[in-house]
Design a protein around this motif. Structure first.
Motif, PDB file in Angstrom:
ATOM      1  N   LEU A   1       7.278 -12.078 -27.172  1.00  0.00           N
ATOM      2  CA  LEU A   1       6.305 -13.159 -27.005  1.00  0.00           C
ATOM      3  C   LEU A   1       5.395 -12.875 -25.819  1.00  0.00           C
ATOM      4  O   LEU A   1       4.163 -12.877 -25.953  1.00  0.00           O
TER       5      LEU A   1
ATOM      6  N   PRO B   1      12.226 -18.632 -28.109  1.00  0.00           N
ATOM      7  CA  PRO B   1      10.808 -18.660 -28.478  1.00  0.00           C
ATOM      8  C   PRO B   1      10.577 -19.139 -29.907  1.00  0.00           C
ATOM      9  O   PRO B   1       9.594 -19.837 -30.183  1.00  0.00           O
TER      10      PRO B   1
ATOM     11  N   ARG C   1       4.052 -23.662 -28.042  1.00  0.00           N
ATOM     12  CA  ARG C   1       3.734 -22.247 -28.252  1.00  0.00           C
ATOM     13  C   ARG C   1       2.237 -21.996 -28.068  1.00  0.00           C
ATOM     14  O   ARG C   1       1.837 -21.003 -27.446  1.00  0.00           O
TER      15      ARG C   1
END
Length: 375
Positions: free
Chosen positions: A176, A89, A97
């Protein structure tokens, strides 16, 4: 005009089904305790329910947990996990993202379609079935390869997905995905109100991924009720009725995992479906959950604004789905409002939205709502 008032929260279940299940188990997760109480499913609603207590490792609720539903946007959990499976991530490009966050927080369909196309469509579902040991999940039926929302998913498999996220996923992936679900926006990217089910019933902390299908177009959290043409159901997964699902975690430390899938008739408006799902969720035994105080009232009218204060000139925070049931914590007098034969200067405070609605649009026999304290 016929009026009715619904007081208080639905009764919490008196008996609960308890049964353990391993994350990767492909066996049945059906309840088997004689005499156990069932979830309170409104008439005309088909439901699949699973509530898992992570503290005790047991289910407190199960109703048709293995039944397959079309996933709608809940499949975005699998789309995100597949994309992150071999990616860090922290190393995602900024635009990637941003797209991922929008898909998970605001249920961005364009983002889901991008990843679906980029990562192989149904093949990504097959990969996640194998990786997570999912028992009831399958890609869209033949003839609908691009319809990621037609992926088959069950409440039991949804619990497995969350258990993987919370207990087995790399910390960066967990942070995330769960961080985005905790930051779920009030309105979806398509304008639909996402505050149904779990967030309408329980106080934070919660994290949610919601799903809806068949309700037509919308904008600014004011929803139309004209659904597009639906498809047949060639594989036993209903593609015709309207779908409304609430999934996620509730309580400190993500104590409870909740997965509630519903199918409702094609004539059901979004507000009515929202209300039906809310009544079902309020009936469940969810360990670690905190329920806000207040009374539940039905509303009437469309495009009813929730405002920052008790005047029609104060900022409009959102608009209620037409005919939805809402929770009121207190009320106070403000600007006098007239609509047709009705005039009222009392305003109801809706804690879910952090604002006020004129009592004109509350179904109540009096201007002042009975049993509701003054703010």
């Amino acid at each position: 005009m016929y009026v009715s008032v619904r007081h208080g929260l639905s009764l919490v279940m008196g008996w609960a089904v308890l049964v353990a299940v391993l994350l990767g188990s492909a066996g049945s997760a059906r309840a088997a305790v004689a005499g156990a109480a069932a979830a309170d499913v409104p008439a005309g609603v088909t439901a699949g329910v699973a509530v898992f207590d992570r503290q005790t490792g047991t289910f407190t609720e199960q109703l048709h947990p293995d039944m397959r539903f079309r996933s709608a946007s809940v499949v975005k959990l699998l789309i995100a996990l597949d994309h992150l499976w071999d990616r860090s991530p922290g190393g995602l490009p900024a635009d990637d993202r941003t797209r991922l966050d929008s898909m998970l927080r605001s249920s961005d369909d364009d983002a889901a379609s991008f990843y679906w196309s980029q990562n192989g469509g149904s093949a990504l579902v097959d990969r996640m079935v194998s990786r997570l040991g999912l028992a009831d999940t399958a890609g869209p039926p033949a003839g609908y390869p691009g319809y990621w929302g037609y992926t088959a998913l069950s409440a039991a498999d949804t619990v497995r997905i969350y258990r993987y996220l919370l207990d087995s996923a790399p910390a960066a992936v967990r942070d995330l995905v769960m961080g985005d679900l905790r930051a779920s926006t009030r309105c979806g990217k398509d304008g639909f109100d996402q505050r149904f089910g779990i967030p309408a019933t329980f106080q934070r902390p919660w994290a949610v991924k919601q799903g809806w299908s068949g309700f037509g177009s919308s904008g600014d959290c004011t929803n139309t009720t004209t659904a597009p043409a639906q498809h047949a159901s060639p594989t036993g997964v209903d593609l015709a009725q309207k779908a409304l699902h609430t999934t996620g975690t509730v309580g400190a430390g993500d104590r409870a995992i909740v997965a509630v899938f519903t199918l409702q008739s094609q004539s059901t408006t979004f507000g009515a479906a929202y209300t039906n799902l809310g009544r079902l969720v309020r009936s469940l035994n969810v360990p670690g959950a905190t329920r806000p105080p207040g009374a539940w009232f039905s509303t009437w009218g469309s495009g009813v604004h929730v405002r920052a204060d008790t005047t029609t000139h104060s900022a409009a925070l959102t608009a209620l789905p037409a005919g939805v049931e809402v929770q009121v914590s207190c009320q106070k007098q403000g600007e006098t409002v007239t609509d047709g034969p009705y005039t009222n200067d009392w305003w109801a405070y809706l804690p879910l939205y952090g604002g006020y609605v004129t009592n004109i649009y509350m179904k109540s026999p009096d201007n002042k709502l009975p049993g509701v304290p003054t703010c």
